[in-house]
Design a protein around this motif. Structure first.
Motif, PDB file in Angstrom:
ATOM      1  N   PHE A 147      96.966 111.614  -3.231  1.00  0.00           N
ATOM      2  CA  PHE A 147      95.739 111.832  -2.465  1.00  0.00           C
ATOM      3  C   PHE A 147      94.525 111.756  -3.381  1.00  0.00           C
ATOM      4  O   PHE A 147      94.545 112.271  -4.503  1.00  0.00           O
ATOM      5  N   SER A 148      93.461 111.142  -2.895  1.00  0.00           N
ATOM      6  CA  SER A 148      92.190 111.206  -3.596  1.00  0.00           C
ATOM      7  C   SER A 148      91.711 112.653  -3.615  1.00  0.00           C
ATOM      8  O   SER A 148      91.969 113.413  -2.678  1.00  0.00           O
ATOM      9  N   SER A 149      91.023 113.041  -4.680  1.00  0.00           N
ATOM     10  CA  SER A 149      90.596 114.439  -4.808  1.00  0.00           C
ATOM     11  C   SER A 149      89.649 114.861  -3.689  1.00  0.00           C
ATOM     12  O   SER A 149      89.569 116.040  -3.346  1.00  0.00           O
ATOM     13  N   ASP A 150      88.928 113.895  -3.102  1.00  0.00           N
ATOM     14  CA  ASP A 150      87.998 114.225  -2.024  1.00  0.00           C
ATOM     15  C   ASP A 150      88.532 113.787  -0.657  1.00  0.00           C
ATOM     16  O   ASP A 150      87.764 113.592   0.287  1.00  0.00           O
ATOM     17  N   ALA A 151      89.840 113.643  -0.552  1.00  0.00           N
ATOM     18  CA  ALA A 151      90.444 113.249   0.722  1.00  0.00           C
ATOM     19  C   ALA A 151      90.167 114.293   1.796  1.00  0.00           C
ATOM     20  O   ALA A 151      90.045 115.487   1.520  1.00  0.00           O
ATOM     21  N   VAL A 152      90.070 113.824   3.032  1.00  0.00           N
ATOM     22  CA  VAL A 152      89.795 114.692   4.175  1.00  0.00           C
ATOM     23  C   VAL A 152      90.993 114.659   5.116  1.00  0.00           C
ATOM     24  O   VAL A 152      91.487 113.586   5.471  1.00  0.00           O
ATOM     25  N   ILE A 153      91.452 115.838   5.515  1.00  0.00           N
ATOM     26  CA  ILE A 153      92.551 115.966   6.468  1.00  0.00           C
ATOM     27  C   ILE A 153      91.999 116.586   7.743  1.00  0.00           C
ATOM     28  O   ILE A 153      91.384 117.653   7.710  1.00  0.00           O
ATOM     29  N   HIS A 154      92.211 115.902   8.863  1.00  0.00           N
ATOM     30  CA  HIS A 154      91.705 116.361  10.151  1.00  0.00           C
ATOM     31  C   HIS A 154      92.762 117.224  10.833  1.00  0.00           C
ATOM     32  O   HIS A 154      93.867 116.763  11.116  1.00  0.00           O
ATOM     33  N   ASN A 155      92.409 118.473  11.116  1.00  0.00           N
ATOM     34  CA  ASN A 155      93.328 119.419  11.733  1.00  0.00           C
ATOM     35  C   ASN A 155      93.267 119.362  13.255  1.00  0.00           C
ATOM     36  O   ASN A 155      92.387 118.735  13.844  1.00  0.00           O
ATOM     37  N   ALA A 156      94.153 120.090  13.878  1.00  0.00           N
ATOM     38  CA  ALA A 156      94.299 120.056  15.331  1.00  0.00           C
ATOM     39  C   ALA A 156      93.063 120.541  16.067  1.00  0.00           C
ATOM     40  O   ALA A 156      92.701 120.003  17.106  1.00  0.00           O
ATOM     41  N   ASP A 157      92.426 121.580  15.551  1.00  0.00           N
ATOM     42  CA  ASP A 157      91.341 122.222  16.286  1.00  0.00           C
ATOM     43  C   ASP A 157      89.971 121.661  15.930  1.00  0.00           C
ATOM     44  O   ASP A 157      88.949 122.229  16.301  1.00  0.00           O
ATOM     45  N   GLY A 158      89.940 120.559  15.197  1.00  0.00           N
ATOM     46  CA  GLY A 158      88.670 119.962  14.824  1.00  0.00           C
ATOM     47  C   GLY A 158      88.195 120.364  13.450  1.00  0.00           C
ATOM     48  O   GLY A 158      87.211 119.816  12.950  1.00  0.00           O
ATOM     49  N   SER A 159      88.868 121.319  12.818  1.00  0.00           N
ATOM     50  CA  SER A 159      88.473 121.716  11.473  1.00  0.00           C
ATOM     51  C   SER A 159      88.986 120.699  10.461  1.00  0.00           C
ATOM     52  O   SER A 159      89.878 119.898  10.751  1.00  0.00           O
ATOM     53  N   LEU A 160      88.405 120.741   9.283  1.00  0.00           N
ATOM     54  CA  LEU A 160      88.787 119.830   8.213  1.00  0.00           C
ATOM     55  C   LEU A 160      89.470 120.606   7.098  1.00  0.00           C
ATOM     56  O   LEU A 160      89.126 121.751   6.820  1.00  0.00           O
ATOM     57  N   ALA A 161      90.428 119.968   6.458  1.00  0.00           N
ATOM     58  CA  ALA A 161      91.143 120.583   5.348  1.00  0.00           C
ATOM     59  C   ALA A 161      91.017 119.708   4.110  1.00  0.00           C
ATOM     60  O   ALA A 161      90.863 118.489   4.203  1.00  0.00           O
ATOM     61  N   SER A 162      91.100 120.344   2.962  1.00  0.00           N
ATOM     62  CA  SER A 162      91.017 119.641   1.683  1.00  0.00           C
ATOM     63  C   SER A 162      92.412 119.425   1.114  1.00  0.00           C
ATOM     64  O   SER A 162      93.412 119.920   1.644  1.00  0.00           O
ATOM     65  N   VAL A 163      92.470 118.708   0.010  1.00  0.00           N
ATOM     66  CA  VAL A 163      93.743 118.507  -0.676  1.00  0.00           C
ATOM     67  C   VAL A 163      94.306 119.845  -1.150  1.00  0.00           C
ATOM     68  O   VAL A 163      95.521 120.085  -1.074  1.00  0.00           O
ATOM     69  N   GLU A 164      93.443 120.731  -1.629  1.00  0.00           N
ATOM     70  CA  GLU A 164      93.915 122.045  -2.076  1.00  0.00           C
ATOM     71  C   GLU A 164      94.495 122.841  -0.912  1.00  0.00           C
ATOM     72  O   GLU A 164      95.499 123.548  -1.069  1.00  0.00           O
ATOM     73  N   ASP A 165      93.869 122.750   0.264  1.00  0.00           N
ATOM     74  CA  ASP A 165      94.424 123.406   1.453  1.00  0.00           C
ATOM     75  C   ASP A 165      95.816 122.857   1.768  1.00  0.00           C
ATOM     76  O   ASP A 165      96.735 123.609   2.126  1.00  0.00           O
ATOM     77  N   PHE A 166      95.960 121.554   1.652  1.00  0.00           N
ATOM     78  CA  PHE A 166      97.230 120.899   1.943  1.00  0.00           C
ATOM     79  C   PHE A 166      98.318 121.379   0.983  1.00  0.00           C
ATOM     80  O   PHE A 166      99.442 121.702   1.387  1.00  0.00           O
ATOM     81  N   LYS A 167      97.985 121.449  -0.295  1.00  0.00           N
ATOM     82  CA  LYS A 167      98.947 121.913  -1.293  1.00  0.00           C
ATOM     83  C   LYS A 167      99.353 123.366  -1.025  1.00  0.00           C
ATOM     84  O   LYS A 167     100.526 123.735  -1.164  1.00  0.00           O
ATOM     85  N   HIS A 168      98.380 124.182  -0.630  1.00  0.00           N
ATOM     86  CA  HIS A 168      98.682 125.576  -0.306  1.00  0.00           C
ATOM     87  C   HIS A 168      99.643 125.652   0.879  1.00  0.00           C
ATOM     88  O   HIS A 168     100.575 126.477   0.888  1.00  0.00           O
TER      89      HIS A 168
END
Length: 361
Positions: free
Chosen positions: A81-102
Motif C-alpha cells: 500500500f502507498s503510505s497515503d492510500a485511502v480506504i473507504h469504509n462502509a459508513d462513509g468514513s475513511l481509513a488509513s494504512v495504519e488503521d488497516f494494519k491495526h
C-alpha cells in the motif's frame, strides 16, 4: 437491490435498542470493512484489458491475503500500500494504512484460527476486484481502538466482502473500496443479538476453477451487458430484456439469501415501487475473462411502501438513500449472466431509512 437483508428478530431489536445503538456508534468508525460512500461520478470508470502490470497486481493482492491476514506479517502492508492510500469504509468514513494494519492485528488476536481467502480475483488495467472471505472462531476479546472490549463468543465467524482496489504507476495500492454487511459483522462479534435461526452470511461461494477468470476477449462485451442491466432493467424497469441477458439457471446471492431469475425480477419490481426514482449508477467496472466486479451507488427516495423481513411494511419515509455497493458477476460461455454476488452495508441502509438514531450525548 433487495429489501433490508436482516432477520425479523434482529431487525426488530435494532429499531429501539439503545444499548445496541450506543455500541454501534462507538464501533462503526473503527472497523474496516463493508462498502464505501463516494460522491457522484460523472461517468463509468472502465477497467478492462490487460496491462503489463496485471500479474504483479494479482501477486500484491494475494500477498495481503496470505502474508498479512493468514500469517500476520503486518509489514507486508507497507510494501504493497502507498503510505497515503485511502480506504473507504462502509459508513462513509475513511481509513488509513495504519488503521488497516491495526484491524488485521486486532482481528487475528481475536480469531487465532483466522483464514482469509479470495476468489475470484479479477485484474484489469489499474484495478483489481475480488471476493474476500474471512472464517475462524471468535476465541479472544476484540479490543477496539478506543479501548472498548468485545468479549469472545466462542462461536464460528464468517464474513464476506467484495473489494476493488486501484494501483498507482509504481504498482502500489492507492485506494480501496470495501463492500460487506456491518450488521452481520457486529452480530457475529456479539455486539448485537444473533438470531437463533440465523444462517451463515457465506452463501454458495464462487467456484475455484481459475479457467473462468482468464478466458480472454469478452471484456468489452461483458461491460456492455453490465451497463444494460443497470440502465434498462433496474433504472428503467424494463424486465422484458432480462431473458436475453441472464442465463436460465441464473442465481443471485445477497444478504445470505439466494434468488433465481424470477425471484430477482420480483425484488427489482418491489424496490422500484418503494423507491420510484431509483437509480443505480455503475461507477467502476473491472472486467476480466468471464467475470466482472462493479462498484455502484444506489440513489433514490423512499416514497413508497417497503416490505421488511418480518412481514411488516415500512410506510413511506421520504428518506433519501445513497448506498454504495459492489457486485461480482460471472458470465457463461454464451455471454449471459449466470451468477452474481452482491454486497452492501445493511447498517447504512437502516440508518438512512430512519430505523437507527444517534445516541443522546
Amino acid at each position: 437491490m433487495c429489501c433490508v437483508g436482516t432477520s425479523p428478530i434482529l431487525l426488530l431489536s435494532l429499531i429501539s435498542n439503545q444499548e445496541f445503538i450506543m455500541s454501534f456508534h462507538r464501533i462503526k468508525s473503527s472497523i474496516i470493512g463493508a462498502s464505501v460512500f463516494l460522491s457522484i461520478l460523472l461517468a463509468v470508470s472502465p477497467a478492462f484489458g490487460q496491462s503489463e502490470h496485471v500479474e504483479s497486481y494479482r501477486e500484491a493482492v494475494q500477498r495481503v491475503t496470505d502474508e498479512g491476514f493468514n500469517q500476520g506479517n503486518i509489514d507486508v502492508i507497507d510494501a504493497i500500500f502507498s503510505s497515503d492510500a485511502v480506504i473507504h469504509n462502509a459508513d462513509g468514513s475513511l481509513a488509513s494504512v495504519e488503521d488497516f494494519k491495526h484491524f488485521i492485528a486486532t482481528i487475528r488476536a481475536a480469531i487465532p484460527d483466522l483464514e482469509a481467502t479470495l476468489n475470484p480475483l479479477i485484474t484489469s488495467d489499474a484495478y483489481a476486484g475480488f471476493r474476500f472471505v474471512m472464517t475462524g472462531t471468535f476465541e479472544n476479546a476484540f479490543v477496539m481502538p478506543d479501548g472498548t472490549v468485545i468479549p469472545p463468543t466462542g462461536m464460528p465467524f464468517s464474513f464476506a466482502q467484495n473489494i476493488i482496489v486501484r494501483f498507482d504507476e509504481d504498482g502500489q495500492i492507492v485506494e480501496e473500496w470495501d463492500a460487506g454487511d456491518n450488521l452481520s459483522l457486529l452480530s457475529q462479534l456479539g455486539v448485537i443479538p444473533m438470531p437463533e435461526d440465523a444462517g451463515s452470511q457465506i452463501v454458495d461461494e464462487p467456484a475455484t476453477d481459475g479457467d473462468d477468470t482468464i478466458a480472454p476477449g469478452m471484456e468489452v462485451a461483458h461491460r456492455d451487458v453490465v451497463l444494460r442491466v443497470f440502465d434498462e432493467i433496474i433504472n428503467q424497469g424494463n424486465l422484458d430484456v432480462a431473458e436475453e441477458i441472464f442465463a436460465s439457471d441464473f442465481t443471485h446471492r445477497e444478504g445470505g439469501e439466494m434468488y433465481d431469475l424470477e425471484a430477482w425480477k420480483m425484488v427489482v419490481t418491489t424496490f422500484r415501487a418503494a423507491i420510484p426514482d431509483l437509480e443505480l449508477q455503475p461507477d467502476i467496472v473491472v472486467a476480466e475473462g468471464n467475470y466482472a466486479a462493479v462498484f455502484y451507488t444506489l440513489r433514490g427516495t423512499q416514497t413508497g411502501e417497503m416490505p421488511l423481513p418480518d412481514g411488516s411494511i415500512l410506510p413511506p419515509t421520504g428518506a433519501s438513500l445513497e448506498l454504495p455497493s459492489i457486485i461480482l458477476i460471472r458470465f457463461d460461455d454464451n455471454g449471459r449472466i449466470v451468477d452474481t454476488w452482491d454486497e452492501y452495508d445493511n447498517m447504512t441502509l437502516l440508518g438512512q431509512l430512519g430505523l437507527l438514531s444517534e445516541p443522546d450525548a
